[in-house]
Design a protein around this motif. Structure first.
Motif, PDB file in Angstrom:
ATOM      1  N   THR A 167       5.757   9.493   6.989  1.00  0.00           N
ATOM      2  CA  THR A 167       4.676   8.521   6.856  1.00  0.00           C
ATOM      3  C   THR A 167       4.752   7.465   7.958  1.00  0.00           C
ATOM      4  O   THR A 167       5.816   7.172   8.494  1.00  0.00           O
ATOM      5  N   TYR A 168       3.587   6.909   8.254  1.00  0.00           N
ATOM      6  CA  TYR A 168       3.457   5.899   9.308  1.00  0.00           C
ATOM      7  C   TYR A 168       2.539   4.802   8.778  1.00  0.00           C
ATOM      8  O   TYR A 168       1.558   5.092   8.098  1.00  0.00           O
ATOM      9  N   TYR A 169       2.867   3.550   9.110  1.00  0.00           N
ATOM     10  CA  TYR A 169       2.069   2.432   8.634  1.00  0.00           C
ATOM     11  C   TYR A 169       1.844   1.416   9.740  1.00  0.00           C
ATOM     12  O   TYR A 169       2.713   1.180  10.576  1.00  0.00           O
ATOM     13  N   ALA A 193      -2.620   3.947   8.028  1.00  0.00           N
ATOM     14  CA  ALA A 193      -1.464   4.735   7.588  1.00  0.00           C
ATOM     15  C   ALA A 193      -1.700   6.201   7.905  1.00  0.00           C
ATOM     16  O   ALA A 193      -2.848   6.644   7.983  1.00  0.00           O
ATOM     17  N   THR A 209       0.711   2.381   0.318  1.00  0.00           N
ATOM     18  CA  THR A 209       1.485   3.620   0.286  1.00  0.00           C
ATOM     19  C   THR A 209       0.542   4.805   0.446  1.00  0.00           C
ATOM     20  O   THR A 209      -0.417   4.946  -0.309  1.00  0.00           O
ATOM     21  N   ILE A 210       0.837   5.635   1.427  1.00  0.00           N
ATOM     22  CA  ILE A 210       0.069   6.855   1.630  1.00  0.00           C
ATOM     23  C   ILE A 210       0.870   8.023   1.061  1.00  0.00           C
ATOM     24  O   ILE A 210       2.099   8.068   1.172  1.00  0.00           O
ATOM     25  N   LYS A 270       2.359  -2.516   5.974  1.00  0.00           N
ATOM     26  CA  LYS A 270       3.651  -1.951   5.583  1.00  0.00           C
ATOM     27  C   LYS A 270       4.261  -2.769   4.452  1.00  0.00           C
ATOM     28  O   LYS A 270       4.285  -3.993   4.502  1.00  0.00           O
ATOM     29  N   LEU A 297      -4.312   6.684  -0.828  1.00  0.00           N
ATOM     30  CA  LEU A 297      -3.848   5.416  -0.278  1.00  0.00           C
ATOM     31  C   LEU A 297      -3.812   4.407  -1.421  1.00  0.00           C
ATOM     32  O   LEU A 297      -4.860   4.011  -1.937  1.00  0.00           O
TER      33      LEU A 297
END
Length: 122
Positions: free
Chosen positions: A61-63, A49, A72-73, A68, A84
């Protein structure tokens, strides 16, 4: 120069939750994209993430697809910390997790934490 110190991790049963934290040194934390990576035994390190901060535009945000909806970041720029939250953990999430930082827009991560073990038992 940025130094990163992780905390959290440990052993949890499948379906459980864990939270990782990564505290950063330095004055310009907000200018860094922060990321979490992991490396399982015998496997290459993989992206988990990432989170950037665009001032008034907030965060992006990126996962990885594999996490996903479960992970959760987040970040707190005032505390210079990235988090995280890992929910619905699976045995395949077992790995050493690394926090990393890179200058926004550079496309790379230049600074790495020492890593923390996350073990999910079945």
């Amino acid at each position: 120069q940025v130094q990163l110190v992780e905390s959290g991790g440990g052993l949890v049963q499948a379906g459980g939750s864990l939270s990782l934290s990564c505290a950063a040194s330095g004055r310009t934390f907000s200018r860094y994209t922060m990321g979490w990576f992991r490396q399982a035994p015998g496997k290459e390190r993989e992206f988990v993430a990432g989170i950037s901060w665009s001032g008034g535009s907030g965060t992006t945000t990126y996962y990885a697809l594999s996490v996903k909806g479960r992970f959760t970041i987040s970040r707190d720029n005032a505390k210079k910390t990235v988090y995280l939250q890992m929910n619905s953990l699976k045995p395949e999430d077992t790995a050493v997790y690394y926090c990393a930082a890179g200058v926004d827009g550079s496309g790379k991560y230049d600074y790495w934490a020492q890593g923390t073990q996350v073990t999910v038992s079945s």
